[in-house]
Motif scaffolding. Structure first.
Motif, PDB file in Angstrom:
ATOM      1  N   PRO A   1      -1.388  -2.095  -2.606  1.00  0.00           N
ATOM      2  CA  PRO A   1      -1.509  -1.037  -3.606  1.00  0.00           C
ATOM      3  C   PRO A   1      -0.340  -1.021  -4.574  1.00  0.00           C
ATOM      4  O   PRO A   1       0.789  -1.313  -4.214  1.00  0.00           O
ATOM      5  CB  PRO A   1      -1.549   0.240  -2.773  1.00  0.00           C
ATOM      6  CG  PRO A   1      -0.907  -0.120  -1.469  1.00  0.00           C
ATOM      7  CD  PRO A   1      -1.184  -1.580  -1.264  1.00  0.00           C
ATOM      8  N   ALA A   2      -0.666  -0.673  -5.804  1.00  0.00           N
ATOM      9  CA  ALA A   2       0.355  -0.428  -6.810  1.00  0.00           C
ATOM     10  C   ALA A   2       0.814   1.020  -6.627  1.00  0.00           C
ATOM     11  O   ALA A   2       0.182   1.790  -5.906  1.00  0.00           O
ATOM     12  CB  ALA A   2      -0.235  -0.640  -8.201  1.00  0.00           C
ATOM     13  N   PRO A   3       1.908   1.411  -7.271  1.00  0.00           N
ATOM     14  CA  PRO A   3       2.327   2.819  -7.168  1.00  0.00           C
ATOM     15  C   PRO A   3       1.168   3.742  -7.551  1.00  0.00           C
ATOM     16  O   PRO A   3       0.460   3.495  -8.520  1.00  0.00           O
ATOM     17  CB  PRO A   3       3.468   2.920  -8.179  1.00  0.00           C
ATOM     18  CG  PRO A   3       4.005   1.525  -8.262  1.00  0.00           C
ATOM     19  CD  PRO A   3       2.809   0.620  -8.096  1.00  0.00           C
ATOM     20  N   ASN A   4       0.956   4.776  -6.768  1.00  0.00           N
ATOM     21  CA  ASN A   4      -0.071   5.793  -6.974  1.00  0.00           C
ATOM     22  C   ASN A   4      -1.495   5.335  -6.678  1.00  0.00           C
ATOM     23  O   ASN A   4      -2.446   6.069  -6.949  1.00  0.00           O
ATOM     24  CB  ASN A   4       0.003   6.384  -8.392  1.00  0.00           C
ATOM     25  CG  ASN A   4       1.371   6.939  -8.692  1.00  0.00           C
ATOM     26  OD1 ASN A   4       1.887   7.750  -7.944  1.00  0.00           O
ATOM     27  ND2 ASN A   4       1.971   6.476  -9.765  1.00  0.00           N
ATOM     28  N   ASP A   5      -1.673   4.121  -6.132  1.00  0.00           N
ATOM     29  CA  ASP A   5      -3.003   3.682  -5.718  1.00  0.00           C
ATOM     30  C   ASP A   5      -3.370   4.348  -4.401  1.00  0.00           C
ATOM     31  O   ASP A   5      -2.514   4.521  -3.522  1.00  0.00           O
ATOM     32  CB  ASP A   5      -3.053   2.160  -5.514  1.00  0.00           C
ATOM     33  CG  ASP A   5      -3.270   1.393  -6.812  1.00  0.00           C
ATOM     34  OD1 ASP A   5      -3.435   2.033  -7.874  1.00  0.00           O
ATOM     35  OD2 ASP A   5      -3.286   0.151  -6.743  1.00  0.00           O
TER      36      ASP A   5
ATOM     37  N   LYS B   1     -10.889   1.843  -4.319  1.00  0.00           N
ATOM     38  CA  LYS B   1      -9.470   1.997  -4.623  1.00  0.00           C
ATOM     39  C   LYS B   1      -9.366   2.576  -6.025  1.00  0.00           C
ATOM     40  O   LYS B   1     -10.116   2.185  -6.923  1.00  0.00           O
ATOM     41  CB  LYS B   1      -8.764   0.635  -4.581  1.00  0.00           C
ATOM     42  CG  LYS B   1      -7.289   0.716  -4.985  1.00  0.00           C
ATOM     43  CD  LYS B   1      -6.693  -0.660  -5.201  1.00  0.00           C
ATOM     44  CE  LYS B   1      -7.071  -1.153  -6.557  1.00  0.00           C
ATOM     45  NZ  LYS B   1      -6.076  -1.799  -7.344  1.00  0.00           N
TER      46      LYS B   1
ATOM     47  N   ASN C   1      -6.395   4.926  -8.801  1.00  0.00           N
ATOM     48  CA  ASN C   1      -5.009   5.294  -9.054  1.00  0.00           C
ATOM     49  C   ASN C   1      -4.955   6.767  -9.442  1.00  0.00           C
ATOM     50  O   ASN C   1      -5.660   7.196 -10.363  1.00  0.00           O
ATOM     51  CB  ASN C   1      -4.419   4.418 -10.163  1.00  0.00           C
ATOM     52  CG  ASN C   1      -2.950   4.634 -10.335  1.00  0.00           C
ATOM     53  OD1 ASN C   1      -2.535   5.609 -10.959  1.00  0.00           O
ATOM     54  ND2 ASN C   1      -2.144   3.733  -9.791  1.00  0.00           N
ATOM     55  N   THR C   2      -4.116   7.526  -8.750  1.00  0.00           N
ATOM     56  CA  THR C   2      -4.057   8.972  -8.966  1.00  0.00           C
ATOM     57  C   THR C   2      -3.474   9.363 -10.318  1.00  0.00           C
ATOM     58  O   THR C   2      -3.753  10.449 -10.817  1.00  0.00           O
ATOM     59  CB  THR C   2      -3.244   9.661  -7.861  1.00  0.00           C
ATOM     60  OG1 THR C   2      -1.921   9.125  -7.849  1.00  0.00           O
ATOM     61  CG2 THR C   2      -3.904   9.485  -6.509  1.00  0.00           C
TER      62      THR C   2
ATOM     63  N   TRP D   1      -4.508   2.934   3.691  1.00  0.00           N
ATOM     64  CA  TRP D   1      -4.761   1.794   2.808  1.00  0.00           C
ATOM     65  C   TRP D   1      -5.517   0.679   3.527  1.00  0.00           C
ATOM     66  O   TRP D   1      -6.407   0.047   2.969  1.00  0.00           O
ATOM     67  CB  TRP D   1      -3.454   1.261   2.222  1.00  0.00           C
ATOM     68  CG  TRP D   1      -3.741   0.128   1.291  1.00  0.00           C
ATOM     69  CD1 TRP D   1      -3.519  -1.175   1.494  1.00  0.00           C
ATOM     70  CD2 TRP D   1      -4.401   0.225   0.026  1.00  0.00           C
ATOM     71  NE1 TRP D   1      -3.981  -1.918   0.429  1.00  0.00           N
ATOM     72  CE2 TRP D   1      -4.523  -1.071  -0.499  1.00  0.00           C
ATOM     73  CE3 TRP D   1      -4.911   1.280  -0.730  1.00  0.00           C
ATOM     74  CZ2 TRP D   1      -5.125  -1.353  -1.722  1.00  0.00           C
ATOM     75  CZ3 TRP D   1      -5.505   1.002  -1.953  1.00  0.00           C
ATOM     76  CH2 TRP D   1      -5.593  -0.292  -2.420  1.00  0.00           C
TER      77      TRP D   1
END
Length: 162
Positions: free
Chosen positions: A7-11, A137, A139-140, A160
């Protein structure tokens, strides 16, 4: 299913349990859903490239061979929404293991309920196939409106790794 990219940041990974609380999709007036055909690949790629910040994950001549050869790809699990002029207004590309890989609605077709109808359709199809849940998936931060939609549809955050 191949392990998703880290995950990337905020995923976050969201899950919908496919129980008796499912509601059927309601297609907006002037739009209809149909199945995918190989001739739709370029239009699908064009939609994904227009909607996602990172494009469609590469140029068409690299994307389509990679997608179509993936063991998770089943054209029956790619749902297209067409507008009254015959244009691709939205699409849900799902992996065979119950994962919504891509959900995209053309900017000109947004706020009509297309994304919600596509998700409800995907839920029903996977339930009919015997799946217990559907994941995706998102992103927030970069996709906050989609997160609100998914939560409204009863999706909850899971670990995750699934």
């Amino acid at each position: 299913m191949p392990e998703p990219r880290p995950p990337a940041p905020n995923d976050i990974r969201l899950r919908k349990i496919l129980d008796d609380t499912l509601f059927p999709p309601r297609w907006p007036e002037g739009f209809f859903m149909r199945g995918f055909e190989a001739a739709d690949a370029l239009a699908l790629h064009t939609l994904l490239a227009a909607v996602f910040d990172d494009g469609a994950d590469g140029p068409f001549d690299q994307w389509w061979p990679r997608i179509s050869a993936d063991a998770e790809f089943d054209p029956v699990l790619c749902f297209l929404v067409i507008d009254g002029k015959g244009r691709l207004a939205g699409a849900a590309l799902c992996w065979a293991t119950g994962f919504v890989k891509d959900l995209a609605v053309h900017p000109e077709a947004r706020s009509n309920g297309i994304a919600e109808a596509l998700m409800r359709h995907a839920f029903a199809v996977f339930r009919a196939r015997g799946a217990a849940h559907v994941d995706l998936k998102t992103n927030t931060v970069g996709n906050a409106a989609a997160v609100r939609l998914y939560q409204r549809l009863g999706m909850v955050e899971v670990d995750w790794a699934g």
